[in-house]
Design an enzyme around this catalytic site. Structure first.
Site, PDB file in Angstrom:
ATOM      1  CB  SER A   1      -0.843  -0.026   1.278  1.00 36.35           C
ATOM      2  OG  SER A   1      -1.425   1.228   1.527  1.00 36.35           O
TER       3      SER A   1
ATOM      4  CE1 TYR B   1      -3.673  -2.761   5.729  1.00 41.57           C
ATOM      5  CE2 TYR B   1      -3.235  -0.443   5.249  1.00 41.57           C
ATOM      6  CZ  TYR B   1      -3.496  -1.737   4.821  1.00 41.57           C
ATOM      7  OH  TYR B   1      -3.557  -2.002   3.470  1.00 41.57           O
TER       8      TYR B   1
ATOM      9  CE  LYS C   1      -1.355  -4.520   3.424  1.00 40.76           C
ATOM     10  NZ  LYS C   1      -1.664  -5.836   2.861  1.00 40.76           N
TER      11      LYS C   1
HETATM   12  P1  NAD Z   1     -10.908  -6.948   1.422  1.00 38.19           P
HETATM   13  O1  NAD Z   1     -11.093  -6.937   2.898  1.00 38.19           O
HETATM   14  O2  NAD Z   1     -12.088  -6.710   0.558  1.00 38.19           O
HETATM   15  O3  NAD Z   1     -10.240  -8.333   0.962  1.00 38.19           O
HETATM   16  C1  NAD Z   1      -9.383  -9.073   1.804  1.00 38.19           C
HETATM   17  C2  NAD Z   1      -9.884 -10.504   1.803  1.00 38.19           C
HETATM   18  O4  NAD Z   1      -9.033 -11.294   2.639  1.00 38.19           O
HETATM   19  C3  NAD Z   1     -11.311 -10.643   2.369  1.00 38.19           C
HETATM   20  O5  NAD Z   1     -12.092 -11.387   1.473  1.00 38.19           O
HETATM   21  C4  NAD Z   1     -11.109 -11.385   3.690  1.00 38.19           C
HETATM   22  O6  NAD Z   1     -12.217 -12.224   3.978  1.00 38.19           O
HETATM   23  C5  NAD Z   1      -9.839 -12.160   3.420  1.00 38.19           C
HETATM   24  N1  NAD Z   1      -9.055 -12.512   4.610  1.00 38.19           N
HETATM   25  C6  NAD Z   1      -8.632 -11.687   5.603  1.00 38.19           C
HETATM   26  N2  NAD Z   1      -7.916 -12.388   6.503  1.00 38.19           N
HETATM   27  C7  NAD Z   1      -7.858 -13.676   6.062  1.00 38.19           C
HETATM   28  C8  NAD Z   1      -7.284 -14.867   6.558  1.00 38.19           C
HETATM   29  N3  NAD Z   1      -6.602 -14.898   7.705  1.00 38.19           N
HETATM   30  N4  NAD Z   1      -7.427 -16.010   5.851  1.00 38.19           N
HETATM   31  C9  NAD Z   1      -8.131 -16.001   4.686  1.00 38.19           C
HETATM   32  N5  NAD Z   1      -8.710 -14.920   4.175  1.00 38.19           N
HETATM   33  C10 NAD Z   1      -8.576 -13.751   4.858  1.00 38.19           C
HETATM   34  O7  NAD Z   1      -9.742  -5.906   1.090  1.00 38.19           O
HETATM   35  P2  NAD Z   1      -9.263  -5.340  -0.314  1.00 38.19           P
HETATM   36  O8  NAD Z   1      -9.631  -3.917  -0.373  1.00 38.19           O
HETATM   37  O9  NAD Z   1      -9.660  -6.243  -1.409  1.00 38.19           O
HETATM   38  O10 NAD Z   1      -7.690  -5.399  -0.097  1.00 38.19           O
HETATM   39  C11 NAD Z   1      -6.919  -6.508  -0.517  1.00 38.19           C
HETATM   40  C12 NAD Z   1      -5.489  -6.310  -0.054  1.00 38.19           C
HETATM   41  O11 NAD Z   1      -5.000  -5.090  -0.597  1.00 38.19           O
HETATM   42  C13 NAD Z   1      -5.310  -6.206   1.451  1.00 38.19           C
HETATM   43  O12 NAD Z   1      -4.114  -6.870   1.798  1.00 38.19           O
HETATM   44  C14 NAD Z   1      -5.195  -4.722   1.688  1.00 38.19           C
HETATM   45  O13 NAD Z   1      -4.436  -4.425   2.834  1.00 38.19           O
HETATM   46  C15 NAD Z   1      -4.489  -4.266   0.437  1.00 38.19           C
HETATM   47  N6  NAD Z   1      -4.747  -2.859   0.097  1.00 38.19           N
HETATM   48  C16 NAD Z   1      -6.022  -2.415  -0.030  1.00 38.19           C
HETATM   49  C17 NAD Z   1      -6.260  -1.075  -0.334  1.00 38.19           C
HETATM   50  C18 NAD Z   1      -7.659  -0.529  -0.439  1.00 38.19           C
HETATM   51  O14 NAD Z   1      -7.825   0.675  -0.344  1.00 38.19           O
HETATM   52  N7  NAD Z   1      -8.670  -1.348  -0.647  1.00 38.19           N
HETATM   53  C19 NAD Z   1      -5.179  -0.210  -0.524  1.00 38.19           C
HETATM   54  C20 NAD Z   1      -3.897  -0.701  -0.410  1.00 38.19           C
HETATM   55  C21 NAD Z   1      -3.689  -2.037  -0.089  1.00 38.19           C
HETATM   56  C1  WQD Z   2      -9.396   9.778   1.037  1.00 39.27           C
HETATM   57  C2  WQD Z   2      -9.567  11.276   1.277  1.00 39.27           C
HETATM   58  C3  WQD Z   2      -9.814  11.819   3.601  1.00 39.27           C
HETATM   59  C4  WQD Z   2     -13.681   9.803   4.124  1.00 39.27           C
HETATM   60  C5  WQD Z   2      -6.820   4.733   3.108  1.00 39.27           C
HETATM   61  C6  WQD Z   2      -5.760   4.046   3.917  1.00 39.27           C
HETATM   62  C7  WQD Z   2      -4.650   3.597   3.018  1.00 39.27           C
HETATM   63  C8  WQD Z   2      -5.176   2.748   1.853  1.00 39.27           C
HETATM   64  C9  WQD Z   2      -6.302   3.411   1.142  1.00 39.27           C
HETATM   65  C10 WQD Z   2      -5.070   0.435   2.463  1.00 39.27           C
HETATM   66  C11 WQD Z   2      -8.774  11.782   2.481  1.00 39.27           C
HETATM   67  C12 WQD Z   2     -11.074  12.149   2.836  1.00 39.27           C
HETATM   68  C13 WQD Z   2     -12.498  10.301   3.593  1.00 39.27           C
HETATM   69  C14 WQD Z   2     -14.694  10.714   4.525  1.00 39.27           C
HETATM   70  C15 WQD Z   2     -13.293  12.541   3.832  1.00 39.27           C
HETATM   71  N1  WQD Z   2      -5.718   1.504   2.305  1.00 39.27           N
HETATM   72  N2  WQD Z   2     -12.315  11.631   3.440  1.00 39.27           N
HETATM   73  N3  WQD Z   2     -14.445  12.043   4.359  1.00 39.27           N
HETATM   74  O1  WQD Z   2      -7.043   7.775   3.899  1.00 39.27           O
HETATM   75  O2  WQD Z   2      -6.129   8.140   1.553  1.00 39.27           O
HETATM   76  O3  WQD Z   2      -6.240   5.856   2.462  1.00 39.27           O
HETATM   77  O4  WQD Z   2      -7.299   3.826   2.087  1.00 39.27           O
HETATM   78  O5  WQD Z   2      -3.892   0.270   2.336  1.00 39.27           O
HETATM   79  O6  WQD Z   2      -3.751   2.872   3.818  1.00 39.27           O
HETATM   80  O7  WQD Z   2      -5.267   4.942   4.884  1.00 39.27           O
HETATM   81  O8  WQD Z   2      -8.329   6.970   1.859  1.00 39.27           O
HETATM   82  O9  WQD Z   2     -10.703   7.016   1.175  1.00 39.27           O
HETATM   83  O10 WQD Z   2     -10.130   7.071   3.638  1.00 39.27           O
HETATM   84  O11 WQD Z   2      -9.654   9.064   2.236  1.00 39.27           O
HETATM   85  O12 WQD Z   2     -13.126  13.730   3.711  1.00 39.27           O
HETATM   86  O13 WQD Z   2     -15.756  10.314   5.040  1.00 39.27           O
HETATM   87  O14 WQD Z   2     -10.937  11.514   1.585  1.00 39.27           O
HETATM   88  O15 WQD Z   2      -9.540  12.769   4.598  1.00 39.27           O
HETATM   89  O16 WQD Z   2      -8.345  13.083   2.175  1.00 39.27           O
HETATM   90  P1  WQD Z   2      -6.894   7.302   2.521  1.00 39.27           P
HETATM   91  P2  WQD Z   2      -9.791   7.463   2.239  1.00 39.27           P
END
Ligand code: NAD
Ligand code: WQD
Length: 335
Positions: free
Chosen positions: A124, A148, A152
């Site tokens: 991330s 979190y 990562k």
């Molecule tokens: P998500 O929660 O929708 O998907 C994660 C999946 O992993 C879920 O289906 C959950 O049931 C499964 N899971 C969690 N723990 C588990 C375990 N111990 N065993 C088996 N399954 C398990 O999340 P997402 O948004 O699809 O994110 C996927 C990956 O990408 C995550 O690692 C997340 O940290 C990373 N990521 C997400 C974002 C984002 O904004 N969505 C941003 C950056 C990184």
């Molecule tokens: C985006 C912008 C908020 C909600 C997060 C995690 C990051 C990654 C992606 C996993 C910011 C603003 C948000 C609301 C708002 N996930 N906001 N009102 O914080 O950039 O990233 O998700 O790895 O680790 O931190 O994403 O969508 O929460 O926020 O004003 O109700 O929207 O302040 O500027 P963020 P976000």
């Protein structure tokens, strides 16, 4: 080629399964459904007209996870499984460290046992902590501001150490910026539990009438309009990035991080305006206090993924808004 997808029922995982199946891969999903529904996988198969194999398994359970390896001929792993809510990680650090880090260690042990040494890992942009400038390149210093993010960062370090000890491994670390949107079919998308933490699902829930208004977290940042700027990227572009990373690691050895972002930053107000334009829905909002730990601006320099993986984002902010909205109206209560 058989690919193991951990967390494949989740938001990014399900979209990646669609792209994998459409490209002719055989897909084996392992997911404990802790943050997803079986229905997402049913719909992945409906969209693609192809079958995938599903194991309802917790990756923390080594013996169960081993079944997925022993019963299949897995050649590479895409590892999404993990918890991802920043606020929750601050309240429940042990849960986060255990699930994300121990889960990855167990997965890597099984991979080594079955001689599967090709891995695409979901990292991330959070690993850049409070970046000194934008756009952010992969060479920027790494840090994290919450448990979190630290999971990562620690997993990235663990993977570096694994590669250092055994040069047969090939690992792509994908640092996603802000994935939003949904598959254009409107059949799969992001399905948060309770109140959404992230901006786009909150906006779509306001638009569909589930919530009164959006709170904008701070309007005094040093950005063009005072609200926070992020690199929003369509989830289908992110999914496609995994296929490009997979192609790369199948041909090479080593460990490399890649930013998956568009390189363009949009403020919260920009997103609202684009959503209103794309959907004709009004998003009422109020300005509230900044959210603890938020940064003013975060967007990628995506040149490394473009030159090495031959990948770049194709969809624009209007596509992201329209697709997020289509998913929301077709599925007002999620899956
Ligand atoms: P998500 O929660 O929708 O998907 C994660 C999946 O992993 C879920 O289906 C959950 O049931 C499964 N899971 C969690 N723990 C588990 C375990 N111990 N065993 C088996 N399954 C398990 O999340 P997402 O948004 O699809 O994110 C996927 C990956 O990408 C995550 O690692 C997340 O940290 C990373 N990521 C997400 C974002 C984002 O904004 N969505 C941003 C950056 C990184
Ligand atoms: C985006 C912008 C908020 C909600 C997060 C995690 C990051 C990654 C992606 C996993 C910011 C603003 C948000 C609301 C708002 N996930 N906001 N009102 O914080 O950039 O990233 O998700 O790895 O680790 O931190 O994403 O969508 O929460 O926020 O004003 O109700 O929207 O302040 O500027 P963020 P976000």
């Amino acid at each position: 080629m058989e690919i193991l997808v951990t967390g494949g029922a989740g938001y990014i995982g399900s979209h990646t399964c669609v792209e994998l199946l459409n490209s002719g891969y055989e897909v084996i999903v392992v997911d404990n459904l802790s943050n997803s529904k079986r229905e997402s996988l049913k719909r992945v198969q409906e969209i693609t007209g192809k079958h995938l194999k599903f194991y309802e398994i917790d990756i923390l359970e080594k013996v169960s996870l081993e079944k997925a390896f022993s019963e299949n001929n897995i050649e590479a792993v895409i590892h999404f499984a993990g918890f991802k809510a920043v606020g929750e990680s601050i309240k429940m650090p042990i849960l986060y460290y255990h699930n994300n880090i121990t889960g990855t260690l167990i997965l890597c042990e099984e991979m080594r046992k079955y001689n599967v040494k090709k891995l695409v890992f979901s990292s991330s942009a959070t690993v850049y902590g409070m970046p000194k400038s934008v756009p952010i390149s992969e060479k920027f210093p790494l840090s994290a501001t919450n448990p979190y993010g630290r999971t990562k960062l620690m997993i990235e370090t663990i993977l570096q150490d694994i590669y250092a000890s055994d040069k047969e491994w090939s690992v792509a670390i994908l640092r996603y910026f802000n994935p939003i949107g949904a598959h254009e079919s409107g059949r799969i998308g992001e399905d948060p539990n309770g109140t959404p933490n992230n901006l786009m699902p909150f906006i779509t829930q306001v638009a569909v009438g589930k919530r009164d208004k959006l709170s904008i977290f701070g309007a005094n940042y040093a950005t063009h309009d005072g609200t926070g700027v992020r690199d929003y990227i369509h989830v289908v572009d992110i999914a496609k990035g995994h296929l490009k990373a997979l192609e790369k690691i199948m041909k090479t050895r080593g460990i490399e991080p890649y930013n998956l972002g568009t390189g363009v930053g949009y403020s919260v107000l920009d997103v609202i305006k684009n959503f209103e334009k794309a959907t004709n829905k009004k998003i009422p909002y109020v300005i509230s206090e900044p959210r603890l730990g938020d940064i003013a601006e975060c967007y990628a320099n995506p040149i490394k993924a473009k030159t090495i993986l031959k990948w770049s984002a194709e969809k624009n902010i209007q596509d992201m808004c329209l697709d997020a909205w289509r998913w929301q109206i077709n599925n007002p209560n999620g899956y």
